[in-house]
Design an enzyme around this catalytic site. Structure first.
Site, PDB file in Angstrom:
ATOM      1  N   PRO A  90     -26.136   2.894 -24.194  1.00  0.00           N
ATOM      2  CA  PRO A  90     -27.535   2.611 -23.842  1.00  0.00           C
ATOM      3  C   PRO A  90     -27.655   1.746 -22.587  1.00  0.00           C
ATOM      4  O   PRO A  90     -28.726   1.652 -22.003  1.00  0.00           O
ATOM      5  CB  PRO A  90     -28.102   1.867 -25.071  1.00  0.00           C
ATOM      6  CG  PRO A  90     -27.017   1.790 -26.070  1.00  0.00           C
ATOM      7  CD  PRO A  90     -25.756   2.342 -25.497  1.00  0.00           C
ATOM      8  N   GLU A 117     -21.313  -1.803 -31.897  1.00  0.00           N
ATOM      9  CA  GLU A 117     -22.257  -2.436 -30.982  1.00  0.00           C
ATOM     10  C   GLU A 117     -21.921  -2.267 -29.509  1.00  0.00           C
ATOM     11  O   GLU A 117     -22.732  -2.523 -28.647  1.00  0.00           O
ATOM     12  CB  GLU A 117     -22.441  -3.910 -31.334  1.00  0.00           C
ATOM     13  CG  GLU A 117     -23.477  -4.149 -32.431  1.00  0.00           C
ATOM     14  CD  GLU A 117     -23.112  -3.529 -33.774  1.00  0.00           C
ATOM     15  OE1 GLU A 117     -21.901  -3.296 -34.023  1.00  0.00           O
ATOM     16  OE2 GLU A 117     -24.025  -3.274 -34.568  1.00  0.00           O
ATOM     17  N   ARG A 155     -25.697  24.947 -20.493  1.00  0.00           N
ATOM     18  CA  ARG A 155     -26.674  26.004 -20.247  1.00  0.00           C
ATOM     19  C   ARG A 155     -26.913  26.238 -18.764  1.00  0.00           C
ATOM     20  O   ARG A 155     -27.499  27.237 -18.365  1.00  0.00           O
ATOM     21  CB  ARG A 155     -27.983  25.750 -20.994  1.00  0.00           C
ATOM     22  CG  ARG A 155     -28.735  24.523 -20.564  1.00  0.00           C
ATOM     23  CD  ARG A 155     -29.835  24.204 -21.552  1.00  0.00           C
ATOM     24  NE  ARG A 155     -30.785  25.306 -21.672  1.00  0.00           N
ATOM     25  CZ  ARG A 155     -31.659  25.645 -20.747  1.00  0.00           C
ATOM     26  NH1 ARG A 155     -31.705  24.993 -19.614  1.00  0.00           N
ATOM     27  NH2 ARG A 155     -32.493  26.633 -20.950  1.00  0.00           N
ATOM     28  N   ASP A 170     -37.156  26.560 -16.039  1.00  0.00           N
ATOM     29  CA  ASP A 170     -37.314  25.523 -17.053  1.00  0.00           C
ATOM     30  C   ASP A 170     -38.212  24.380 -16.632  1.00  0.00           C
ATOM     31  O   ASP A 170     -38.352  24.092 -15.462  1.00  0.00           O
ATOM     32  CB  ASP A 170     -35.956  24.879 -17.346  1.00  0.00           C
ATOM     33  CG  ASP A 170     -35.136  25.716 -18.283  1.00  0.00           C
ATOM     34  OD1 ASP A 170     -35.711  26.613 -18.899  1.00  0.00           O
ATOM     35  OD2 ASP A 170     -33.933  25.447 -18.385  1.00  0.00           O
TER      36      ASP A 170
HETATM   37 CL1  6GU Z   1     -25.359   7.119 -24.728  1.00  0.00          CL
HETATM   38  N1  6GU Z   1     -25.475   5.637 -26.904  1.00  0.00           N
HETATM   39  C1  6GU Z   1     -26.138   4.958 -27.843  1.00  0.00           C
HETATM   40  N2  6GU Z   1     -25.460   4.331 -28.796  1.00  0.00           N
HETATM   41  N3  6GU Z   1     -27.462   4.868 -27.879  1.00  0.00           N
HETATM   42  C2  6GU Z   1     -28.124   5.498 -26.912  1.00  0.00           C
HETATM   43  C3  6GU Z   1     -27.505   6.227 -25.899  1.00  0.00           C
HETATM   44  C4  6GU Z   1     -26.147   6.274 -25.921  1.00  0.00           C
HETATM   45  N4  6GU Z   1     -28.439   6.724 -25.078  1.00  0.00           N
HETATM   46  C5  6GU Z   1     -29.598   6.320 -25.580  1.00  0.00           C
HETATM   47  N5  6GU Z   1     -29.416   5.578 -26.684  1.00  0.00           N
END
Ligand code: 6GU
Length: 229
Positions: A90, A117, A155, A170
């Site tokens: 994230p 984590e 894709r 798309d």
């Molecule tokens: Cl790549 N990993 C995690 N754990 N949460 C996320 C993510 C990735 N992308 C958005 N949320």
């Protein structure tokens, strides 16, 4: 042909999506080679431990560098292409269609999905990995994010879709959302297909679709219009 390696603690999460439709066909047709490797197999601990408490304290567990490095070095020599190494996190740069197009031009991707984590920072720096996030929310692990990236990339591979045009039309390919689509019947439960689509006037239809695309984008995703300029 693209080779995608995934380093994960949950290789079986990928079984079902990889055996469906487009991904399965891409593999069967030799457009895609995918290899899953279980990071836990590279633990040196009797209990197959791959995570530990964070230095400095705080909640949760952190992926240890040892098993990930050993797993990575094993995976690297499975194929001669260096490719691009991507850590799913994230904290990464946000994945979008432009990134999907960019990645679809690579010969090899090495995706590292972590649970828990987070990763020991030395994994990112030591492997020279780029970080990618699929959006502003938190998942339990990188597996689903890796699957999203694989799906979006595959894709785009030439020959992956039945109809060569469908990727070009798309949503997002022109920075706009897609126009509304209709198929038979002409009237369904009293709801009619817009007259213009039955008119046979291709110029008018194209104009209507463009208008609809703009309208939808303005209502649902004004950020896309600003980005487009
Ligand atoms: Cl790549 N990993 C995690 N754990 N949460 C996320 C993510 C990735 N992308 C958005 N949320």
């Amino acid at each position: 042909m693209i080779r995608i390696d995934v380093l994960t603690l949950f290789p079986h999460v990928f079984d079902s999506p990889l055996s469906c439709s487009i991904l399965k066909r891409a593999r069967d047709n030799g457009l895609l080679e995918i290899a899953l490797t279980d990071v836990r197999d590279f633990s040196t601990d009797n209990y197959r431990k791959v995570d530990d408490k964070p230095y400095g304290g705080g909640p949760g567990m952190v992926m240890m560098p040892g098993p990930v490095f050993d797993c990575y070095e094993h995976v690297r020599q499975l194929s001669p292409e260096k490719g691009r190494t991507i850590l799913l996190s994230p904290q990464g740069q946000k994945f979008d269609q432009a990134k999907a197009v960019e990645l679809s031009r690579e010969k090899r991707l090495i995706l590292i999905a972590g649970k828990y984590e987070g990763f020991d920072e030395r994994i990112r720096t030591g492997l020279g990995a780029e970080q990618i996030s699929i959006g502003d929310y938190v998942l339990n692990g990188g597996e689903l994010a890796a699957m999203v990236i694989i799906d979006a990339v595959v894709r785009l591979l030439p020959g992956a879709l039945g109809d060569e045009d469908s990727a070009k039309n798309d949503s997002f390919s022109e920075g706009l959302l897609e126009y509304p689509q209709y198929t038979r019947p002409e009237v369904f439960r009293g709801m009619k297909v817009p007259e213009i689509l039955l008119s046979g006037d291709h110029a008018k239809i194209a104009e209507w679709r463009k208008q609809q695309s703009l309208e939808r984008t303005k209502n649902n995703r004004p950020d896309l219009l600003r980005k487009r300029g």
